[in-house]
Motif scaffolding. Structure first.
Motif, PDB file in Angstrom:
ATOM      1  N   GLU A  27       0.599  -1.172   0.689  1.00 14.99           N
ATOM      2  CA  GLU A  27       0.401  -0.037  -0.138  1.00 14.99           C
ATOM      3  C   GLU A  27       0.636   1.075   0.249  1.00 14.99           C
ATOM      4  O   GLU A  27       0.012   2.894  -0.513  1.00 14.99           O
ATOM      5  CB  GLU A  27      -0.818  -0.059   1.279  1.00 14.99           C
ATOM      6  N   GLN A  28       2.257   0.816   0.346  1.00 17.08           N
ATOM      7  CA  GLN A  28       3.064   1.976   0.212  1.00 17.08           C
ATOM      8  C   GLN A  28       4.483   2.154  -0.050  1.00 17.08           C
ATOM      9  O   GLN A  28       5.012   3.204  -0.972  1.00 17.08           O
ATOM     10  CB  GLN A  28       3.788   2.200   1.496  1.00 17.08           C
ATOM     11  N   GLY A  29       4.213   0.843  -0.684  1.00 21.61           N
ATOM     12  CA  GLY A  29       5.252   0.915  -2.154  1.00 21.61           C
ATOM     13  C   GLY A  29       6.815   0.335  -2.285  1.00 21.61           C
ATOM     14  O   GLY A  29       7.220   0.601  -3.107  1.00 21.61           O
ATOM     15  N   TRP A  30       6.792  -0.266  -0.897  1.00 22.69           N
ATOM     16  CA  TRP A  30       8.145  -0.758  -0.029  1.00 22.69           C
ATOM     17  C   TRP A  30       7.829  -2.683   0.134  1.00 22.69           C
ATOM     18  O   TRP A  30       6.861  -2.317   0.741  1.00 22.69           O
ATOM     19  CB  TRP A  30       8.965   0.236   0.176  1.00 22.69           C
ATOM     20  N   SER A  31       9.105  -2.468  -0.005  1.00 17.60           N
ATOM     21  CA  SER A  31       9.456  -4.015   0.809  1.00 17.60           C
ATOM     22  C   SER A  31      10.954  -3.949   1.496  1.00 17.60           C
ATOM     23  O   SER A  31      11.991  -3.260   0.785  1.00 17.60           O
ATOM     24  CB  SER A  31       8.458  -5.080   0.348  1.00 17.60           C
ATOM     25  N   ILE A  38      15.615  -2.060   1.199  1.00 14.13           N
ATOM     26  CA  ILE A  38      14.566  -1.502   0.983  1.00 14.13           C
ATOM     27  C   ILE A  38      13.767  -1.087  -0.755  1.00 14.13           C
ATOM     28  O   ILE A  38      14.835  -0.962  -1.089  1.00 14.13           O
ATOM     29  CB  ILE A  38      13.760   0.018   1.785  1.00 14.13           C
ATOM     30  N   VAL A  39      13.274  -1.830  -1.215  1.00 15.92           N
ATOM     31  CA  VAL A  39      12.800  -1.779  -2.355  1.00 15.92           C
ATOM     32  C   VAL A  39      11.821  -1.562  -2.625  1.00 15.92           C
ATOM     33  O   VAL A  39      10.556  -2.001  -1.760  1.00 15.92           O
ATOM     34  CB  VAL A  39      12.775  -3.655  -3.539  1.00 15.92           C
ATOM     35  N   PHE A  40      11.572  -0.289  -3.611  1.00 14.36           N
ATOM     36  CA  PHE A  40      10.629   0.519  -4.317  1.00 14.36           C
ATOM     37  C   PHE A  40       9.832  -0.131  -4.954  1.00 14.36           C
ATOM     38  O   PHE A  40      10.145  -0.983  -6.626  1.00 14.36           O
ATOM     39  CB  PHE A  40      11.086   1.395  -4.392  1.00 14.36           C
ATOM     40  N   ASP A  41       8.295   0.303  -6.037  1.00 19.43           N
ATOM     41  CA  ASP A  41       7.816  -0.821  -6.841  1.00 19.43           C
ATOM     42  C   ASP A  41       8.492  -0.100  -8.120  1.00 19.43           C
ATOM     43  O   ASP A  41       8.105  -0.766  -8.918  1.00 19.43           O
ATOM     44  CB  ASP A  41       6.568  -0.368  -6.314  1.00 19.43           C
ATOM     45  N   ASP A  42       8.841   0.699  -8.130  1.00 20.34           N
ATOM     46  CA  ASP A  42       9.672   1.493  -9.398  1.00 20.34           C
ATOM     47  C   ASP A  42      10.579   0.778  -9.110  1.00 20.34           C
ATOM     48  O   ASP A  42      10.822   1.493 -10.648  1.00 20.34           O
ATOM     49  CB  ASP A  42       9.572   3.178  -8.778  1.00 20.34           C
ATOM     50  N   THR A  43      11.665  -0.058  -8.691  1.00 22.07           N
ATOM     51  CA  THR A  43      12.234  -1.108  -8.985  1.00 22.07           C
ATOM     52  C   THR A  43      13.541  -0.157  -8.351  1.00 22.07           C
ATOM     53  O   THR A  43      14.553  -0.418  -9.079  1.00 22.07           O
ATOM     54  CB  THR A  43      13.127  -1.378 -10.307  1.00 22.07           C
ATOM     55  N   PRO A  55      15.406   3.970  -9.990  1.00 29.20           N
ATOM     56  CA  PRO A  55      14.985   3.301 -10.401  1.00 29.20           C
ATOM     57  C   PRO A  55      15.748   2.142 -11.350  1.00 29.20           C
ATOM     58  O   PRO A  55      15.913   3.342 -12.319  1.00 29.20           O
ATOM     59  CB  PRO A  55      13.548   3.684 -10.857  1.00 29.20           C
ATOM     60  N   HIS A  56      15.352   1.176 -12.016  1.00 33.20           N
ATOM     61  CA  HIS A  56      15.942   0.854 -13.386  1.00 33.20           C
ATOM     62  C   HIS A  56      15.302  -0.079 -14.136  1.00 33.20           C
ATOM     63  O   HIS A  56      15.470  -1.066 -14.579  1.00 33.20           O
ATOM     64  CB  HIS A  56      16.727  -0.632 -13.024  1.00 33.20           C
ATOM     65  N   ARG A  57      13.473   0.159 -14.117  1.00 27.78           N
ATOM     66  CA  ARG A  57      12.651  -0.067 -15.089  1.00 27.78           C
ATOM     67  C   ARG A  57      12.890  -0.402 -16.829  1.00 27.78           C
ATOM     68  O   ARG A  57      13.955   0.541 -17.543  1.00 27.78           O
ATOM     69  CB  ARG A  57      11.188  -0.116 -14.805  1.00 27.78           C
ATOM     70  N   THR A  58      12.874  -1.405 -17.257  1.00 23.85           N
ATOM     71  CA  THR A  58      13.198  -1.009 -19.378  1.00 23.85           C
ATOM     72  C   THR A  58      11.991  -0.544 -19.405  1.00 23.85           C
ATOM     73  O   THR A  58      10.817  -0.881 -19.630  1.00 23.85           O
ATOM     74  CB  THR A  58      12.919  -2.631 -19.248  1.00 23.85           C
ATOM     75  N   VAL A  59      12.008   0.607 -20.989  1.00 24.30           N
ATOM     76  CA  VAL A  59      11.290   0.965 -21.217  1.00 24.30           C
ATOM     77  C   VAL A  59      10.898   0.268 -22.437  1.00 24.30           C
ATOM     78  O   VAL A  59      11.862  -1.052 -23.125  1.00 24.30           O
ATOM     79  CB  VAL A  59      11.922   2.531 -22.259  1.00 24.30           C
ATOM     80  N   GLY A  60       9.451  -0.127 -22.234  1.00 26.37           N
ATOM     81  CA  GLY A  60       8.518  -1.176 -23.534  1.00 26.37           C
ATOM     82  C   GLY A  60       8.934  -0.499 -24.795  1.00 26.37           C
ATOM     83  O   GLY A  60       9.600   0.839 -24.929  1.00 26.37           O
ATOM     84  N   MET A  61       8.663  -2.132 -25.686  1.00 27.95           N
ATOM     85  CA  MET A  61       9.421  -1.122 -27.256  1.00 27.95           C
ATOM     86  C   MET A  61       7.926  -0.454 -27.313  1.00 27.95           C
ATOM     87  O   MET A  61       6.917  -1.151 -27.636  1.00 27.95           O
ATOM     88  CB  MET A  61       9.661  -2.973 -27.770  1.00 27.95           C
TER      89      MET A  61
END
Length: 66
Positions: A27-31, A38-43, A55-61
């Motif tokens: 609910e707060q976006g972390w674990s 501590i890891v966040f939902d945005d990576t 954050p190191h999310r990959t960008v979709g094609m």
């Protein structure tokens, strides 16, 4: 810090994100992981020594019309 068998990866190992989640707060976006990270939902990550991993999310094609 880890009492699991086999032990979770340490915070400075390459596979540190594979540690067991000990406290989840979706609910707060972390674990909190067993190794103190501590890891966040945005990576993004906050390491036990205070360093920040951006954050190191990959960008979709993108679909391109031919």
């Amino acid at each position: 810090m880890c009492s699991h068998q086999p032990h979770c990866p340490t915070a400075d190992s390459p596979d540190h994100h594979c540690a067991v989640i000990v406290s989840a707060h979706p609910e707060q976006g972390w674990s909190l992981l067993c190794n103190g990270i501590i890891v966040f939902d945005d990576t993004g990550e906050l390491l036990p020594d205070g360093r920040v991993v951006s954050p190191h999310r990959t960008v979709g094609m993108l679909a391109v019309a031919a």
